[in-house]
Design a protein around this motif. Structure first.
Motif, PDB file in Angstrom:
ATOM      1  N   ALA A  73       0.835  -1.207   0.000  1.00 23.69           N
ATOM      2  CA  ALA A  73       0.000   0.000   0.000  1.00 23.69           C
ATOM      3  C   ALA A  73       0.867   1.253   0.000  1.00 23.69           C
ATOM      4  N   GLY A  74       1.925   1.256   0.781  1.00 23.39           N
ATOM      5  CA  GLY A  74       2.841   2.401   0.796  1.00 23.39           C
ATOM      6  C   GLY A  74       3.563   2.576  -0.527  1.00 23.39           C
ATOM      7  N   LEU A  75       3.981   1.481  -1.113  1.00 28.94           N
ATOM      8  CA  LEU A  75       4.656   1.518  -2.407  1.00 28.94           C
ATOM      9  C   LEU A  75       3.741   2.109  -3.476  1.00 28.94           C
ATOM     10  N   VAL A  76       2.525   1.620  -3.533  1.00 31.89           N
ATOM     11  CA  VAL A  76       1.563   2.075  -4.539  1.00 31.89           C
ATOM     12  C   VAL A  76       1.200   3.544  -4.311  1.00 31.89           C
ATOM     13  N   PHE A  77       0.975   3.919  -3.061  1.00 29.62           N
ATOM     14  CA  PHE A  77       0.642   5.308  -2.757  1.00 29.62           C
ATOM     15  C   PHE A  77       1.785   6.240  -3.131  1.00 29.62           C
ATOM     16  N   GLY A  78       2.998   5.870  -2.744  1.00 27.16           N
ATOM     17  CA  GLY A  78       4.170   6.695  -3.029  1.00 27.16           C
ATOM     18  C   GLY A  78       4.462   6.841  -4.513  1.00 27.16           C
ATOM     19  N   ARG A  79       4.128   5.835  -5.276  1.00 17.62           N
ATOM     20  CA  ARG A  79       4.371   5.854  -6.722  1.00 17.62           C
ATOM     21  C   ARG A  79       3.143   6.292  -7.526  1.00 17.62           C
ATOM     22  N   ARG A  80       2.069   6.634  -6.830  1.00 19.57           N
ATOM     23  CA  ARG A  80       0.811   7.093  -7.447  1.00 19.57           C
ATOM     24  C   ARG A  80       0.187   6.056  -8.372  1.00 19.57           C
ATOM     25  N   GLY A  81       0.245   4.819  -7.938  1.00 16.70           N
ATOM     26  CA  GLY A  81      -0.366   3.740  -8.700  1.00 16.70           C
ATOM     27  C   GLY A  81      -1.720   3.373  -8.117  1.00 16.70           C
ATOM     28  N   ASP A  82      -2.105   2.125  -8.273  1.00 21.64           N
ATOM     29  CA  ASP A  82      -3.392   1.654  -7.784  1.00 21.64           C
ATOM     30  C   ASP A  82      -3.222   0.228  -7.272  1.00 21.64           C
ATOM     31  N   MET A  83      -4.034  -0.123  -6.288  1.00 17.02           N
ATOM     32  CA  MET A  83      -3.974  -1.457  -5.697  1.00 17.02           C
ATOM     33  C   MET A  83      -5.395  -1.947  -5.498  1.00 17.02           C
ATOM     34  N   ASP A  84      -5.667  -3.154  -5.957  1.00 21.95           N
ATOM     35  CA  ASP A  84      -6.990  -3.754  -5.824  1.00 21.95           C
ATOM     36  C   ASP A  84      -6.866  -5.142  -5.223  1.00 21.95           C
ATOM     37  N   ARG A  85      -7.803  -5.493  -4.356  1.00 26.89           N
ATOM     38  CA  ARG A  85      -7.868  -6.864  -3.865  1.00 26.89           C
ATOM     39  C   ARG A  85      -8.704  -7.647  -4.868  1.00 26.89           C
ATOM     40  N   ILE A  86      -8.124  -8.692  -5.451  1.00 25.52           N
ATOM     41  CA  ILE A  86      -8.845  -9.469  -6.464  1.00 25.52           C
ATOM     42  C   ILE A  86      -9.391 -10.772  -5.904  1.00 25.52           C
ATOM     43  N   ALA A  87      -8.940 -11.143  -4.725  1.00 30.45           N
ATOM     44  CA  ALA A  87      -9.433 -12.317  -3.993  1.00 30.45           C
ATOM     45  C   ALA A  87      -8.914 -12.158  -2.564  1.00 30.45           C
ATOM     46  N   PRO A  88      -9.449 -12.939  -1.633  1.00 29.06           N
ATOM     47  CA  PRO A  88      -8.888 -12.858  -0.283  1.00 29.06           C
ATOM     48  C   PRO A  88      -7.380 -13.128  -0.306  1.00 29.06           C
ATOM     49  N   LYS A  89      -6.619 -12.185   0.218  1.00 26.79           N
ATOM     50  CA  LYS A  89      -5.154 -12.260   0.303  1.00 26.79           C
ATOM     51  C   LYS A  89      -4.458 -12.274  -1.058  1.00 26.79           C
ATOM     52  N   VAL A  90      -5.130 -11.800  -2.101  1.00 28.35           N
ATOM     53  CA  VAL A  90      -4.514 -11.681  -3.422  1.00 28.35           C
ATOM     54  C   VAL A  90      -4.757 -10.256  -3.909  1.00 28.35           C
ATOM     55  N   PHE A  91      -3.660  -9.548  -4.227  1.00 29.26           N
ATOM     56  CA  PHE A  91      -3.734  -8.133  -4.559  1.00 29.26           C
ATOM     57  C   PHE A  91      -3.079  -7.856  -5.899  1.00 29.26           C
ATOM     58  N   LEU A  92      -3.689  -6.951  -6.660  1.00 28.41           N
ATOM     59  CA  LEU A  92      -3.140  -6.493  -7.931  1.00 28.41           C
ATOM     60  C   LEU A  92      -2.600  -5.096  -7.730  1.00 28.41           C
ATOM     61  N   LEU A  93      -1.304  -4.916  -7.996  1.00 23.28           N
ATOM     62  CA  LEU A  93      -0.649  -3.619  -7.884  1.00 23.28           C
ATOM     63  C   LEU A  93      -0.407  -3.089  -9.294  1.00 23.28           C
ATOM     64  N   LEU A  94      -0.994  -1.968  -9.594  1.00 25.26           N
ATOM     65  CA  LEU A  94      -0.886  -1.376 -10.932  1.00 25.26           C
ATOM     66  C   LEU A  94      -0.052  -0.109 -10.866  1.00 25.26           C
ATOM     67  N   PRO A  95       1.060  -0.078 -11.608  1.00 27.87           N
ATOM     68  CA  PRO A  95       1.885   1.130 -11.619  1.00 27.87           C
ATOM     69  C   PRO A  95       1.151   2.269 -12.340  1.00 27.87           C
ATOM     70  N   PRO A  96       1.577   3.511 -12.131  1.00 30.45           N
ATOM     71  CA  PRO A  96       0.877   4.644 -12.740  1.00 30.45           C
ATOM     72  C   PRO A  96       0.825   4.593 -14.271  1.00 30.45           C
ATOM     73  N   SER A  97       1.828   3.997 -14.896  1.00 32.39           N
ATOM     74  CA  SER A  97       1.828   3.902 -16.357  1.00 32.39           C
ATOM     75  C   SER A  97       0.687   3.027 -16.861  1.00 32.39           C
ATOM     76  N   VAL A  98       0.200   2.130 -16.028  1.00 30.48           N
ATOM     77  CA  VAL A  98      -0.907   1.250 -16.394  1.00 30.48           C
ATOM     78  C   VAL A  98      -2.232   1.874 -16.001  1.00 30.48           C
ATOM     79  N   THR A  99      -2.288   2.473 -14.807  1.00 34.07           N
ATOM     80  CA  THR A  99      -3.546   3.053 -14.338  1.00 34.07           C
ATOM     81  C   THR A  99      -3.925   4.285 -15.136  1.00 34.07           C
ATOM     82  N   ALA A 100      -2.970   4.972 -15.746  1.00 34.50           N
ATOM     83  CA  ALA A 100      -3.270   6.187 -16.509  1.00 34.50           C
ATOM     84  C   ALA A 100      -4.178   5.880 -17.693  1.00 34.50           C
ATOM     85  N   GLY A 101      -4.065   4.690 -18.251  1.00 35.53           N
ATOM     86  CA  GLY A 101      -4.867   4.339 -19.419  1.00 35.53           C
ATOM     87  C   GLY A 101      -6.186   3.674 -19.072  1.00 35.53           C
ATOM     88  N   VAL A 102      -6.426   3.403 -17.786  1.00 36.89           N
ATOM     89  CA  VAL A 102      -7.637   2.681 -17.389  1.00 36.89           C
ATOM     90  C   VAL A 102      -8.794   3.648 -17.265  1.00 36.89           C
TER      91      VAL A 102
END
Length: 102
Positions: A73-102
């Protein structure tokens, strides 16, 4: 030590994914299964390279998983990305270069 399927890092797999925006290559998503806090550095390594990361913590207890989620969460926040829980205890971390196009 984490199980390793390739030489880039512990327990990573390539998954095909559809592009999400102009110039964004989502053909590689790193799936990592860190076994302890010492292995979370691989999550940071691939994320800082601009790759989406799936962090699978299903093999860890809640107490062991929490510091890894806090790190992510700190990594994603600091890098201005996005983080989603896709299942219990499974998380998708998206860097800003990916989230910008979403």
């Amino acid at each position: 030590m984490a199980r390793s399927s390739e030489s880039d890092g512990p327990d990573e797999h390539r998954h095909a994914a559809a592009p999400t925006g102009p110039g964004v290559d989502m053909s590689f998503v790193k799936t990592l299964r860190p076994q302890d806090y010492n292995e979370v550095l691989y999550v940071g390594h691939f994320y800082r390279k601009g790759l989406p990361v799936v962090m699978d913590l299903t093999g860890l207890s809640d107490a062991d998983a929490k510091p890894l989620v806090d790190f992510a969460a700190g990594l994603v926040f600091g890098r201005r990305g996005d983080m989603d829980r896709i299942a219990p205890k499974v998380f998708l971390l998206l860097p800003p270069s990916v989230t910008a196009g979403v």
